[in-house]
Design a protein around this motif. Structure first.
Motif, PDB file in Angstrom:
ATOM      1  N   VAL A  46       7.476   7.490  -7.990  1.00  0.00           N
ATOM      2  CA  VAL A  46       6.180   7.539  -7.316  1.00  0.00           C
ATOM      3  C   VAL A  46       5.388   8.768  -7.757  1.00  0.00           C
ATOM      4  CG1 VAL A  46       5.022   7.720  -5.078  1.00  0.00           C
ATOM      5  CG2 VAL A  46       6.979   6.191  -5.352  1.00  0.00           C
ATOM      6  N   GLN A  82       1.430   0.397  -7.102  1.00  0.00           N
ATOM      7  CA  GLN A  82       1.090   0.916  -5.783  1.00  0.00           C
ATOM      8  C   GLN A  82       1.768   0.145  -4.653  1.00  0.00           C
ATOM      9  OE1 GLN A  82      -0.960   0.515  -8.360  1.00  0.00           O
ATOM     10  NE2 GLN A  82      -2.903   1.615  -8.108  1.00  0.00           N
ATOM     11  N   ILE A  86       5.407   1.588  -2.345  1.00  0.00           N
ATOM     12  CA  ILE A  86       5.535   1.710  -0.890  1.00  0.00           C
ATOM     13  C   ILE A  86       6.855   1.112  -0.435  1.00  0.00           C
ATOM     14  CG2 ILE A  86       4.558   0.952   1.314  1.00  0.00           C
ATOM     15  CD1 ILE A  86       1.826   0.799  -0.251  1.00  0.00           C
ATOM     16  N   VAL A  90      10.170   2.943   1.426  1.00  0.00           N
ATOM     17  CA  VAL A  90      10.594   2.523   2.763  1.00  0.00           C
ATOM     18  C   VAL A  90      12.039   2.031   2.740  1.00  0.00           C
ATOM     19  CG1 VAL A  90      10.240   0.776   4.554  1.00  0.00           C
ATOM     20  CG2 VAL A  90       8.277   1.981   3.603  1.00  0.00           C
ATOM     21  N   TYR A 264       5.361  -8.856   2.037  1.00  0.00           N
ATOM     22  CA  TYR A 264       5.233  -8.262   0.709  1.00  0.00           C
ATOM     23  C   TYR A 264       4.847  -9.299  -0.335  1.00  0.00           C
ATOM     24  CZ  TYR A 264       6.720  -6.634  -3.870  1.00  0.00           C
ATOM     25  OH  TYR A 264       6.765  -6.337  -5.206  1.00  0.00           O
ATOM     26  N   MET A 332       0.096  -4.183   4.853  1.00  0.00           N
ATOM     27  CA  MET A 332       1.074  -3.264   4.279  1.00  0.00           C
ATOM     28  C   MET A 332       1.170  -1.969   5.085  1.00  0.00           C
ATOM     29  SD  MET A 332       2.719  -4.513   1.712  1.00  0.00           S
ATOM     30  CE  MET A 332       3.397  -3.021   0.982  1.00  0.00           C
ATOM     31  N   PHE A 333       0.046  -1.527   5.624  1.00  0.00           N
ATOM     32  CA  PHE A 333       0.026  -0.310   6.430  1.00  0.00           C
ATOM     33  C   PHE A 333       0.894  -0.488   7.678  1.00  0.00           C
ATOM     34  CE2 PHE A 333      -2.929   2.913   8.735  1.00  0.00           C
ATOM     35  CZ  PHE A 333      -2.019   3.926   8.485  1.00  0.00           C
ATOM     36  N   MET A 336       4.578  -0.511   6.890  1.00  0.00           N
ATOM     37  CA  MET A 336       5.173   0.821   6.727  1.00  0.00           C
ATOM     38  C   MET A 336       5.386   1.521   8.072  1.00  0.00           C
ATOM     39  SD  MET A 336       3.648   4.283   5.019  1.00  0.00           S
ATOM     40  CE  MET A 336       2.668   4.522   6.499  1.00  0.00           C
ATOM     41  N   TRP A 491      -4.531   5.841   2.253  1.00  0.00           N
ATOM     42  CA  TRP A 491      -3.896   4.534   2.089  1.00  0.00           C
ATOM     43  C   TRP A 491      -4.833   3.546   1.395  1.00  0.00           C
ATOM     44  CZ3 TRP A 491       1.036   3.050   3.009  1.00  0.00           C
ATOM     45  CH2 TRP A 491       1.305   1.679   2.999  1.00  0.00           C
ATOM     46  N   TRP A 494      -5.213   4.373  -2.254  1.00  0.00           N
ATOM     47  CA  TRP A 494      -3.980   4.107  -2.996  1.00  0.00           C
ATOM     48  C   TRP A 494      -3.869   2.634  -3.379  1.00  0.00           C
ATOM     49  CZ3 TRP A 494      -0.291   6.385  -5.661  1.00  0.00           C
ATOM     50  CH2 TRP A 494       0.936   5.750  -5.849  1.00  0.00           C
ATOM     51  N   LEU A 495      -4.167   1.740  -2.438  1.00  0.00           N
ATOM     52  CA  LEU A 495      -3.974   0.308  -2.677  1.00  0.00           C
ATOM     53  C   LEU A 495      -5.181  -0.378  -3.302  1.00  0.00           C
ATOM     54  CD1 LEU A 495      -2.110  -0.908   0.552  1.00  0.00           C
ATOM     55  CD2 LEU A 495      -1.159  -0.648  -1.739  1.00  0.00           C
TER      56      LEU A 495
END
Length: 637
Positions: A46, A82, A86, A90, A264, A332-333, A336, A491, A494-495
């Protein structure tokens, strides 16, 4: 990348080779170090990714050509970008903490080496799933985590109920997996590839309106596969029964790995899904319905793990609601943040069960905060996060989903209202869980002596509690960020390169966003206060209410009799049909036909054998009979 993937597999091989050994500390240390090495590798990858330009953040490795059949070519290829970055953080980060917790929790179990071998294999397969660069490589990991869930849920297989729970999870997921295969077939026939980047690049630029279009059918089949892995209506029934496994397994399945696979997969293929609005609508409706449906059941459950299980089903519904309205980043947020606070709460429940000498009924607890101060404080942080308390991680991700559900062109006020209702119910049943477990008067049996867990179990709780509080700050919405010195939404940035924009999207105005936020937080707060009043201040009130609406309460308590309906209308009729088919077709027709054919051949053989005696006089008689028959034929002619 090879170290990231193979380290857990090496741990599996080592512990698998010594599965008869009973040293929990050694087996646990090997397994935990293996996943920790994988976590460090994930961090390094990462870091490399962050150093790259935003539009070119991609590390791809192809180890070898796996299949080459005419035009169908698949490499054993893996990619970190990206989205997968994540997931690997995780999976390996939370997975390491779960392994560490397991050392204390499973210390006295006779099959501890086998347990840690399975746990490492689970992490390995989940990494295959999220790192694969094509649907087929993903499917290998997809099936692998299904196998591992079966092995771990039914880990104590000498107990028939636990063994049945493992089988239930395995079979239910096979239904979804069959649909996943159909989805792959449709997409390959349509696009000629199963590679993610190629599929996304070939996504049409005009949305498909037909329900029978190739893209709609392909994405719909994939979504059905996701309903199996991620426990959505109607394939959610396996997840609550998955509580039969050791509690750290519940944390691993519910928080860090398997159940997030469906979310995902949809986010990974978001350019395809966004062009299939009919599929998106179904995803949003199923997600919203699941969020509310599971939350209502959670209100009536008394097993501490079952409450958390239905909470997981409900929170996954939020993720699918987000994906269905085009808010893939928000999905996705929440994936996580949910990983942190749900892993915390499952491990916290494990600490409670451990301290209560295997008691799981929250009606037999109460007042545990004085006996388990660390477990109580950390569990409290998870509770504040999951009910959406402002500035805790769950608040940021959940309210972003609700904002998109209301304002997105793919959303609607009805979907938003369902999401708010789910949040309100979540605040109620999670406060009930806190109250009956840690607060109020003690209902602990006199022969049970609660105690705090050891440091090896509480340290993971503390780390996850910190993450549950602060993880959401990397995705602060703009309306709040402006009041915090124009704090950026890391966030979103990033995505952004990998997330398709929502067709027709317009920015939500700040007034609307504040109103929506106020509604959800306000209702959740009132709900939590009511639950506290019911279960701490006036514990007789819930009993009176339940008695006054006994038919409704019994229906919800019995989970709407969905399992019974499945058995009554699907499983038992299929079993009966199979038995009748076996008896009337296999036994009475096919078997009898084969027996008749065998008897016929045997009879013919016996007859032939009877005329081959070696007796010359008998042969002379046969010749004479033959001559007579031949002469008779000639004369008659």
């Amino acid at each position: 990348m090879a170290i990231l993937i193979l380290a857990p597999f090496v741990g599996f091989l080592i512990n698998g080779a010594r599965y008869k050994k009973h040293s929990g500390n050694v087996a646990g240390s090997i397994a935990t170090v293996a996943v920790a090495i994988s976590f460090i590798s994930a961090i390094l990858l990462v870091v490399d990714l962050v150093s790259m330009p935003a539009e070119a953040r991609r590390i791809a490795v192809s180890f070898f050509e796996w299949m080459a059949i005419d035009k169908f070519k698949v490499n054993a290829g893996f990619v970190v970008d990206q989205i997968s970055a994540i997931m690997i953080l995780v999976i390996t980060g939370v997975g390491t903490l779960i392994h560490l917790f397991s050392i204390g929790y499973m210390h006295h179990d006779k099959g501890v080496a086998k347990y840690f071998a399975y746990l490492n294999l689970f992490i390995f397969n989940m990494l295959l799933l999220v790192l694969g660069d094509s649907l087929l490589v993903m499917f290998v990991g997809w099936e692998g985590v299904g196998l591992c869930s079966y092995l771990l849920i039914g880990f104590w297989f000498t107990d028939k109920e636990k063994a049945a729970a493992g089988m239930k999870a395995f079979i239910t997921n096979r239904i979804g997996d069959a649909a996943f295969l159909l989805g792959m077939f449709v997409l390959f026939i349509t696009f000629g590839t199963l590679n993610f980047s190629e599929l996304n690049a070939l996504a049409p630029t005009v949305a498909e309106s037909s329900w029978l279009g190739a893209l709609t059918l392909g994405t719909m089949f994939l979504f059905i596969g996701a309903t199996g892995k991620s426990a959505q209506i109607p394939l959610y029934v396996w997840l609550p029964d998955a509580m039969a496994g050791p509690t750290p397994v519940s944390a691993l399945i519910h928080a860090a790995t398997m159940v997030t696979a469906g979310v995902y997969m949809i986010v990974r293929l978001n350019p395809l899904f966004i062009m299939a609005p009919n599929t998106m609508m179904v995803i949003a409706i199923i997600g919203a319905a699941t969020a509310v449906f599971a939350a209502t059941i959670g209100i009536t459950q008394n097993d501490i793990k079952k409450v958390l299980a239905y909470s997981t089903v409900s929170q996954l519904g939020y993720m699918f609601l987000a994906a269905g309205v085009g808010a893939f980043g928000a999905a996705m947020f929440h994936l996580m943040t949910h990983a942190f606070f749900k892993a915390l709460m499952f491990l916290g429940s494990g600490s409670v069960i451990h301290g209560m000498h295997e008691e799981q009924d929250i009606r037999k607890m109460g007042g545990l905060k004085k006996y388990m101060p660390i477990t109580h404080i950390t569990f409290l942080m998870g509770w504040l996060a999951i009910i959406g308390t402002p500035l805790f991680s769950g608040f940021f991700s959940k309210d972003e989903i609700l904002a998109y559900a209301f304002h997105s062109p793919m959303g609607s006020p009805i979907l938003w209202a369902a999401g708010v209702l789910g949040a309100t119910l979540t605040a109620f049943y999670m406060t009930r869980l806190m109250a009956l477990t840690f607060w109020g008067k003690s209902r602990v049996s006199a022969d049970v002596h609660p105690h705090e867990s050891s440091a090896i179990m509480t340290i993971p709780l503390i780390i996850l509690a910190i993450l549950s509080v602060f993880a959401g700050w990397i995705g602060v919405p703009h309306v709040i960020g402006e009041h915090l010195g124009h704090m950026p939404n890391f966030w979103e940035h990033w995505l952004h390169p990998l997330i398709s924009p929502i067709p027709g999207w317009t920015a939500i105005d700040h007034t609307t966003e504040w109103v929506l936020m106020g509604c959800s937080v306000g209702l959740a707060t009132v709900s939590a206060i009511v639950a506290y009043q019911f279960y701490v201040k006036s514990p007789e009130t819930p009993k009176k209410i339940a008695e006054s609406i006994k038919p409704v309460y019994n229906m919800v308590y019995n989970k709407y009799f969905v399992d019974e309906a499945y058995f009554g209308f699907i499983i038992n009729p299929l079993v009966s049909l199979s038995k009748n088919t076996w008896y009337y077709i296999d036994v009475n027709f096919i078997d009898k036909m084969t027996f008749w054919a065998g008897d016929l051949v045997r009879g013919m053989g016996s007859f032939a054998r009877s005329i081959q005696t070696g007796n010359m006089q008998q042969y002379a008689m046969y010749i004479g009979i033959g001559v007579v028959v031949a002469l008779s034929f000639v004369i008659m002619r």
